[in-house]
Structure formats: C-alpha cells, structure tokens
Design a protein around this motif. Structure first.
Motif, PDB file in Angstrom:
ATOM      1  N   GLN A  43       0.841  -1.199   0.000  1.00 22.40           N
ATOM      2  CA  GLN A  43       0.000   0.000   0.000  1.00 22.40           C
ATOM      3  C   GLN A  43       0.875   1.247   0.000  1.00 22.40           C
ATOM      4  O   GLN A  43       2.037   1.200   0.409  1.00 22.40           O
ATOM      5  N   PHE A  44       0.307   2.344  -0.465  1.00 25.22           N
ATOM      6  CA  PHE A  44       1.040   3.604  -0.439  1.00 25.22           C
ATOM      7  C   PHE A  44       0.070   4.744  -0.172  1.00 25.22           C
ATOM      8  O   PHE A  44      -1.157   4.601  -0.300  1.00 25.22           O
ATOM      9  N   SER A  45       0.615   5.885   0.199  1.00 27.80           N
ATOM     10  CA  SER A  45      -0.188   7.081   0.446  1.00 27.80           C
ATOM     11  C   SER A  45       0.529   8.289  -0.140  1.00 27.80           C
ATOM     12  O   SER A  45       1.748   8.303  -0.270  1.00 27.80           O
ATOM     13  N   VAL A  46      -0.256   9.305  -0.496  1.00 27.49           N
ATOM     14  CA  VAL A  46       0.260  10.531  -1.091  1.00 27.49           C
ATOM     15  C   VAL A  46       0.214  11.626  -0.030  1.00 27.49           C
ATOM     16  O   VAL A  46      -0.839  11.863   0.579  1.00 27.49           O
ATOM     17  N   HIS A  47       1.330  12.309   0.193  1.00 22.37           N
ATOM     18  CA  HIS A  47       1.438  13.334   1.228  1.00 22.37           C
ATOM     19  C   HIS A  47       1.894  14.652   0.612  1.00 22.37           C
ATOM     20  O   HIS A  47       2.672  14.661  -0.344  1.00 22.37           O
ATOM     21  N   TRP A  48       1.441  15.747   1.182  1.00 16.43           N
ATOM     22  CA  TRP A  48       1.915  17.055   0.739  1.00 16.43           C
ATOM     23  C   TRP A  48       1.834  18.064   1.877  1.00 16.43           C
ATOM     24  O   TRP A  48       1.137  17.855   2.865  1.00 16.43           O
ATOM     25  N   ARG A  49       2.591  19.162   1.711  1.00 16.20           N
ATOM     26  CA  ARG A  49       2.697  20.165   2.771  1.00 16.20           C
ATOM     27  C   ARG A  49       2.744  21.561   2.162  1.00 16.20           C
ATOM     28  O   ARG A  49       3.406  21.793   1.149  1.00 16.20           O
ATOM     29  N   ASP A  50       1.995  22.465   2.791  1.00 13.15           N
ATOM     30  CA  ASP A  50       2.053  23.885   2.473  1.00 13.15           C
ATOM     31  C   ASP A  50       2.948  24.524   3.524  1.00 13.15           C
ATOM     32  O   ASP A  50       2.643  24.482   4.718  1.00 13.15           O
ATOM     33  N   HIS A  51       4.043  25.128   3.093  1.00 18.26           N
ATOM     34  CA  HIS A  51       5.017  25.676   4.035  1.00 18.26           C
ATOM     35  C   HIS A  51       4.673  27.084   4.517  1.00 18.26           C
ATOM     36  O   HIS A  51       5.505  27.726   5.174  1.00 18.26           O
ATOM     37  N   GLY A  52       3.458  27.546   4.201  1.00 20.16           N
ATOM     38  CA  GLY A  52       3.046  28.857   4.710  1.00 20.16           C
ATOM     39  C   GLY A  52       2.671  29.836   3.624  1.00 20.16           C
ATOM     40  O   GLY A  52       3.054  31.003   3.681  1.00 20.16           O
TER      41      GLY A  52
END
Length: 259
Positions: A43-52
């Motif tokens: 299994q896998f998952s997609v991750h992301w981040r807004d740095h501001g």
C-alpha cells in the motif's frame, strides 16, 4: 521529498517515504517530477505540505490517469490521502499492483506508471454537497509498460464522510490552472536499476534504512462549518477537494511520458 513554490510532496509506502531519483524541475510549467521504486502488493499514500502560503488550496491526485479528490489546506500545514472513498464509512486503499494482461484488448494508457498531485490556489465560497462515491477502474483493462499499476485494496473502515465540502473559485482569475504539480513515475526496482535510474548503492542504502512503526489509526474530521474554519482559524484535518472535472484533468495530465 519534492519541494517547489513553497509546497512539498512525497509518497509513503511500508511506513517509509520512498526515495526519489532523477528529480527534474520545469520552472515554466511549475512542475517537479521524479522516479520512485514500487513494490507489488504494498500500500502507499500521497502526502503534501504547504510551508506557509497563507492561501487556501485544493488538490487532485491522478493515479494512472484515474483522478480522485485530494484535500483542502488553509494556507499552511500538511495533508495526505491513502485511499479512494467507497462508502459513507469505507475506503479502498491505494496499492502498487502487478499488472496481469487479462486480455489483448487493453488500450495503452499514456498516464500509466504515474502518480500526480496537482495543487490549485482557491477561494472558498461556502458549502456544496459531498463528493459522490467513485467507481475504481479495472486494472486489467489498462495496459502498462512497467509491469506495475495502481490497484485498490479490499474495503476497510474509515472516518465518516461529511455531508458537505467546499464550493470554490480560482484564487487568481488570470491563472486558473494548477499552482504546482508533482509527478512521481513509479517502476519496479529492477526496472530502475536496468535503466540506470538507480544504482546498486542506492538499493543498499534503501535496505539499511530502519523501519518506522505504523501510527495508530485515529478518527478524523473531514470538514467543519464555514464559520468555524474561517472565523476561528482552527486547524482541522482538511476536507476533501471537490469532485474533479475528469475531462479537464485528462487534458492536464496528458504531458506525462513512459520509459
């Protein structure tokens, strides 16, 4: 982890961020791409981040060309998606699957072998009815070169779907497309080795990374009344993005290539 325009994105499998190879940045197209190793059955998952960015964003995830809604972020923070919703309290997890040619009639899918995350800057304009449940594609009908494809595991319980999501408008009317796009081209490790994309030293380094323990599952809130999110600024798990416009997305994801 890929980073561009103050956003980052990465793929997690077996409780570890997958290593990225041959990272390329297309400044003109606001796109970053790379190669990642896939392992059938994982299994896998997609991750992301807004740095501001301090701007609301929604996102869409393309899996071999099949588009699912991502999540909203409210100007900062992180989000992830690990499956496609199949019912009010159920989902089917993303999985790397071995492609089995059940028939010779499968058309070659130009987006096969790619996981794509598109992030759009938006303005929130109130509520709309929750996204309808999606029917996942049959992997056997989609030809692929790499030997792997994105599959969907057995249904499992998940948090209850909120009855509503956000109504949106473009943040910038002069630029209605994606603000940033992350493209992960996945292939079996043996393929990446044979093409010189990764080396034996890379494989040795991968095997020496200590395994992380899986986090215990937690009940999550998928959306909140408009007044709560906007007036109080409370940090909550982002709600799902609106249902994707499939025809538009097919046009936007058409640039990906296969090796």
């Amino acid at each position: 982890m890929l980073t561009h325009r103050d956003f980052s994105a990465w793929i997690v499998s077996n409780n570890q961020p997958l290593p990225e190879y041959l990272v390329a940045v297309d400044e003109k197209g606001s796109r970053v791409s790379c190669w990642i190793p896939s392992e059938a059955g994982k299994q896998f998952s997609v991750h992301w981040r807004d740095h501001g960015s301090n701007v609301h964003t929604c996102s869409f995830i393309s899996l071999d060309g099949f588009v699912v809604p991502g999540r909203f972020l409210y100007g900062t923070g992180s989000a992830s998606r690990e499956g496609v919703r199949s019912g009010l309290t159920s989902e089917r997890p993303f999985i790397f699957a071995e492609y089995r040619d059940a028939s010779s009639s499968g058309d070659c899918n130009r987006n096969a072998g790619t996981i794509m995350l598109k992030i759009k800057r938006v303005r929130l304009e109130g509520h709309k009815r929750a996204n309808p449940f999606q029917t996942v594609p049959d992997g056997s009908s989609r030809a692929t070169i790499s030997g792997h494809c994105v599959g969907y595991g057995d249904e499992r319980p998940t948090y209850e779907q909120s009855p509503s999501t956000w109504q949106i408008k473009p943040y910038d009317r002069a630029s209605k497309g994606s603000y940033v796009t992350f493209v992960f081209r996945y292939r079996p490790r043996e393929f990446l080795l044979s093409q010189g994309i990764m080396s034996e030293d890379d494989r040795t380094a991968e095997s020496s990374v200590p395994q992380r323990k899986a986090r215990p599952s937690q009940r999550r809130v998928t959306s909140a009344p408009v007044a709560t999110a906007q007036a109080t600024g409370t940090l909550i798990t982002p709600s799902p993005s609106p249902s994707p416009n499939t025809k538009k997305m097919e046009t936007m994801v058409g640039f990906s290539f296969l090796l």
